[in-house]
Design a protein around this motif. Structure first.
Motif, mmCIF file in Angstrom:
data_model
loop_
_atom_site.group_PDB
_atom_site.id
_atom_site.type_symbol
_atom_site.label_atom_id
_atom_site.label_comp_id
_atom_site.label_asym_id
_atom_site.label_seq_id
_atom_site.Cartn_x
_atom_site.Cartn_y
_atom_site.Cartn_z
ATOM 1 N N ALA A 1 0.835 -1.203 0.000
ATOM 2 C CA ALA A 1 0.000 0.000 0.000
ATOM 3 C C ALA A 1 0.869 1.252 0.000
ATOM 4 O O ALA A 1 0.624 2.202 -0.770
ATOM 5 C CB ALA A 1 -0.923 -0.013 1.217
ATOM 6 N N LYS A 2 1.893 1.263 0.833
ATOM 7 C CA LYS A 2 2.785 2.425 0.898
ATOM 8 C C LYS A 2 3.536 2.628 -0.412
ATOM 9 O O LYS A 2 3.730 3.758 -0.873
ATOM 10 C CB LYS A 2 3.774 2.256 2.052
ATOM 11 N N GLN A 3 3.956 1.515 -1.026
ATOM 12 C CA GLN A 3 4.688 1.609 -2.289
ATOM 13 C C GLN A 3 3.794 2.157 -3.394
ATOM 14 O O GLN A 3 4.222 2.980 -4.213
ATOM 15 C CB GLN A 3 5.236 0.239 -2.685
ATOM 16 N N LEU A 4 2.546 1.720 -3.436
ATOM 17 C CA LEU A 4 1.602 2.212 -4.437
ATOM 18 C C LEU A 4 1.365 3.710 -4.274
ATOM 19 O O LEU A 4 1.294 4.454 -5.265
ATOM 20 C CB LEU A 4 0.284 1.446 -4.353
ATOM 21 N N LEU A 5 1.248 4.153 -3.039
ATOM 22 C CA LEU A 5 1.076 5.584 -2.786
ATOM 23 C C LEU A 5 2.293 6.366 -3.256
ATOM 24 O O LEU A 5 2.171 7.446 -3.858
ATOM 25 C CB LEU A 5 0.824 5.827 -1.296
ATOM 26 N N LYS A 6 3.461 5.814 -3.001
ATOM 27 C CA LYS A 6 4.700 6.469 -3.428
ATOM 28 C C LYS A 6 4.775 6.533 -4.946
ATOM 29 O O LYS A 6 5.100 7.576 -5.523
ATOM 30 C CB LYS A 6 5.904 5.703 -2.871
ATOM 31 N N ASP A 7 4.435 5.422 -5.607
ATOM 32 C CA ASP A 7 4.465 5.383 -7.075
ATOM 33 C C ASP A 7 3.483 6.376 -7.683
ATOM 34 O O ASP A 7 3.708 6.906 -8.773
ATOM 35 C CB ASP A 7 4.134 3.970 -7.566
ATOM 36 N N ALA A 8 2.379 6.618 -6.982
ATOM 37 C CA ALA A 8 1.353 7.541 -7.481
ATOM 38 C C ALA A 8 1.677 8.992 -7.148
ATOM 39 O O ALA A 8 0.939 9.903 -7.543
ATOM 40 C CB ALA A 8 -0.008 7.165 -6.894
ATOM 41 N N GLY A 9 2.777 9.219 -6.414
ATOM 42 C CA GLY A 9 3.163 10.575 -6.060
ATOM 43 C C GLY A 9 2.538 11.082 -4.775
ATOM 44 O O GLY A 9 2.524 12.285 -4.517
ATOM 45 N N TYR A 10 2.071 10.165 -3.961
ATOM 46 C CA TYR A 10 1.423 10.552 -2.706
ATOM 47 C C TYR A 10 2.162 9.947 -1.510
ATOM 48 O O TYR A 10 1.565 9.469 -0.556
ATOM 49 C CB TYR A 10 -0.050 10.110 -2.702
ATOM 50 N N GLU A 11 3.488 10.003 -1.591
ATOM 51 C CA GLU A 11 4.303 9.455 -0.506
ATOM 52 C C GLU A 11 4.039 10.177 0.814
ATOM 53 O O GLU A 11 4.168 9.592 1.899
ATOM 54 C CB GLU A 11 5.780 9.557 -0.886
ATOM 55 N N ASN A 12 3.648 11.443 0.725
ATOM 56 C CA ASN A 12 3.387 12.223 1.938
ATOM 57 C C ASN A 12 1.960 12.065 2.461
ATOM 58 O O ASN A 12 1.581 12.733 3.417
ATOM 59 C CB ASN A 12 3.688 13.701 1.677
ATOM 60 N N GLY A 13 1.196 11.198 1.816
ATOM 61 C CA GLY A 13 -0.118 10.895 2.358
ATOM 62 C C GLY A 13 -1.284 11.360 1.504
ATOM 63 O O GLY A 13 -1.131 12.184 0.597
ATOM 64 N N VAL A 14 -2.438 10.807 1.811
ATOM 65 C CA VAL A 14 -3.696 11.117 1.138
ATOM 66 C C VAL A 14 -4.746 11.328 2.217
ATOM 67 O O VAL A 14 -4.727 10.677 3.266
ATOM 68 C CB VAL A 14 -4.128 9.951 0.213
ATOM 69 N N THR A 15 -5.667 12.259 1.970
ATOM 70 C CA THR A 15 -6.755 12.488 2.913
ATOM 71 C C THR A 15 -8.090 12.126 2.263
ATOM 72 O O THR A 15 -8.377 12.538 1.135
ATOM 73 C CB THR A 15 -6.800 13.959 3.359
ATOM 74 N N LEU A 16 -8.865 11.347 2.953
ATOM 75 C CA LEU A 16 -10.208 10.988 2.519
ATOM 76 C C LEU A 16 -11.207 11.552 3.519
ATOM 77 O O LEU A 16 -11.021 11.408 4.724
ATOM 78 C CB LEU A 16 -10.380 9.466 2.447
#
Length: 509
Positions: free
Chosen positions: A346-361
């Motif tokens: 999950a963390k790697q996918l976020l990093k690959d998508a450019g959201y290494e610093n997090g996402v807010t829902l």
């Protein structure tokens, strides 16, 4: 689907009633003699009806009260079989774009108006234009033509295998044409059903009381002289009401069910809904992060589904990654555990998508799901996703969803027949696809289902596979609906329904 010529209609209705009796869940199972209802039934429900206009009817928990006063064109039996009700016979043309429906000729509404083809047409026309929460059920209907006094043609813009099912649900409820669209029907229903409202005994948001209608056409469906719905939003209040004898049956959960079982209450359980996150803004209109499939997939990999199920539902259910249920035909074994618990991925996918610093829902608070949301919030935080919980859903939540107020929701959704589920959560006309997300590839798969005939289930597996791989949702588990009742009543669960239809209750011998 066809049940034979008009001449056999009466015999078929009788046959359907006898079949229900035999299976213990229908017309006269275990109760008083037909035509002589002598007992009362009190049910605990989670919410009051906001409008008795049949076009404003909902599904799930909220369909049940409407069944007391409104017959449907088609009756859905406990096992899901479709049988005659106000419609005696129905069949499609060769292209499945016209459904010819033959109707009963001996039915009146509680205001004295006759049920006939004009009345059926008036109801369907009204349902299509009244902007009700289930308006999409008739999205494929172009118009209705009156053939003769007891026959209508329902003309479709495209084949819709779910139409017959919908005619047993909200879209099939028939109200008096004299009352449709009036202010009066909002507070006092006017239908042809087995009961009529006792307005003097009913109190808004407290209880709604019905009495058996004296001239009802099918006495076998009238097993009680009095039917009361007590509105008990609070789960603890429903539990106490059942244990103390204030209600005969109600919906609980695994934790409160322990108290009910300790009081010798009986359980009627079945898996109906899936619970999880609806990632509705898949084009990133309001939350750009959700446009990236890798972010949506990361959300799915963040969840330890079995642990969540054990913690919040005491294991009452089945972990799953797919939004289509086992009974739908679209369910696929390979998709059951498609997203394993993998925080690192999950963390790697976020990093690959450019959201290494997090996402807010941002999600609304859903009454009754506070514990689930809390656990989901923690597991998402562990991979860098912040779940902000806002104000609670209100009685306007369907219009709020439709107006794109929410990009994400934690919710519980019905797992119906494949085309029903597609219409509800995948189609651009579905309530739970408010951003009208679509792709040419998915559209082609949906069209194949609509025109699939006997292969609908198999073709719907391709739709299921697509929305799972593209992470349109983040299902966590299918949950057991814990419906408890006392020894005074027999209850037969309704397949793919959280609470039984009112026809599934009968006095215990």
């Amino acid at each position: 689907m066809k049940f034979g010529p008009k001449a056999a209609a009466a015999a078929l209705i009788l046959s359907a009633s006898l079949a229900l009796t035999a299976c213990g869940g229908g017309a006269a199972a275990g109760g008083a003699a037909a035509g002589t209802p002598a007992t009362s039934l009190t049910l605990g429900t989670i919410q009051d009806v906001r409008s008795w206009d049949p076009a404003q009817a909902h599904v799930g928990h909220l369909l049940q009260p409407y069944q007391a006063v409104y017959d449907t064109l088609i009756l859905r039996e406990p096992d899901g079989k479709l049988s005659p009700m106000l419609a005696t016979d129905w069949k499609y043309n060769a292209t499945n774009t016209k459904l010819t429906v033959d109707l009963r000729t001996d039915v009146t509404f509680s205001d004295g108006a006759r049920f006939d083809a004009e009345a059926a047409k008036a109801n369907i026309d009204h349902f299509k234009t009244a902007n009700g929460p289930q308006m999409a059920q008739l999205s494929s209907v172009q118009d209705v033509t009156v053939v003769d006094a007891d026959t209508i043609d329902i003309n479709l813009t495209t084949p819709d295998p779910a139409l017959e099912y919908f005619l047993s649900q909200a879209a099939g409820l028939m109200g008096s044409p004299k009352a449709l669209g009036t202010e009066g029907i909002k507070t006092e229903p006017v239908g042809s059903g087995p009961y009529v409202m006792d307005k003097a005994a009913s109190v808004k948001d407290s209880q709604t009381v019905f009495t058996a209608r004296k001239d009802y056409w099918n006495k076998d469906l009238q097993k009680y002289s009095k039917l009361t719905f007590k509105i008990l939003t609070d789960l603890t209040a429903r539990t106490n009401a059942l244990v103390s004898g204030q209600v005969d049956a109600t919906l609980l959960d695994p934790k409160t069910g322990k108290q009910a079982e300790g009081a010798k209450m009986q359980l009627a359980a079945n898996e109906v809904d899936w619970q999880g996150l609806l990632l509705m803004d898949r084009d990133g209109a309001k939350n750009p992060a959700l446009k990236d499939v890798r972010v949506r997939q990361a959300i799915n990999y963040a969840f330890d589904r079995k642990t969540i199920l054990d913690q919040v539902m005491l294991g009452q259910g089945t972990p799953t990654s797919q939004p289509f249920g086992k009974a739908s035909g679209a369910w696929t074994p390979a998709l059951e555990n498609y997203y394993t618990y993998d925080p690192a991925k999950a963390k790697q996918l976020l990093k690959d998508a450019g959201y290494e610093n997090g996402v807010t829902l941002e999600v609304p608070s859903v009454p009754g799901f506070e514990t689930q949301i809390s656990v989901v919030q923690q597991q998402l935080a562990d991979v860098g996703i912040t779940l902000k919980v806002g104000a609670a859903l209100t009685n306007t939540f369907t219009s709020d969803v439709a107006s794109q107020k929410f990009t994400t929701m934690y919710f519980s959704l019905f797992q119906g027949e494949p085309t029903v589920a597609i219409n509800q959560i995948v189609s651009t006309k579905g309530l739970y696809n408010p951003f009208k997300n679509a792709t040419p590839e998915l559209d082609a798969k949906i069209d194949a289902v609509r025109n699939g005939g006997a292969d609908v289930g198999k073709l719907a597996q391709d739709v299921n596979k697509y929305v799972v791989e593209q992470a349109w949702f983040a299902p966590l588990f299918r949950v057991n609906q814990m419906y408890y009742h006392n020894a005074k009543v027999n209850v037969t669960p309704q397949i793919q329904q959280a609470v039984p239809s009112i026809y599934n209750y009968s006095p215990a011998k």
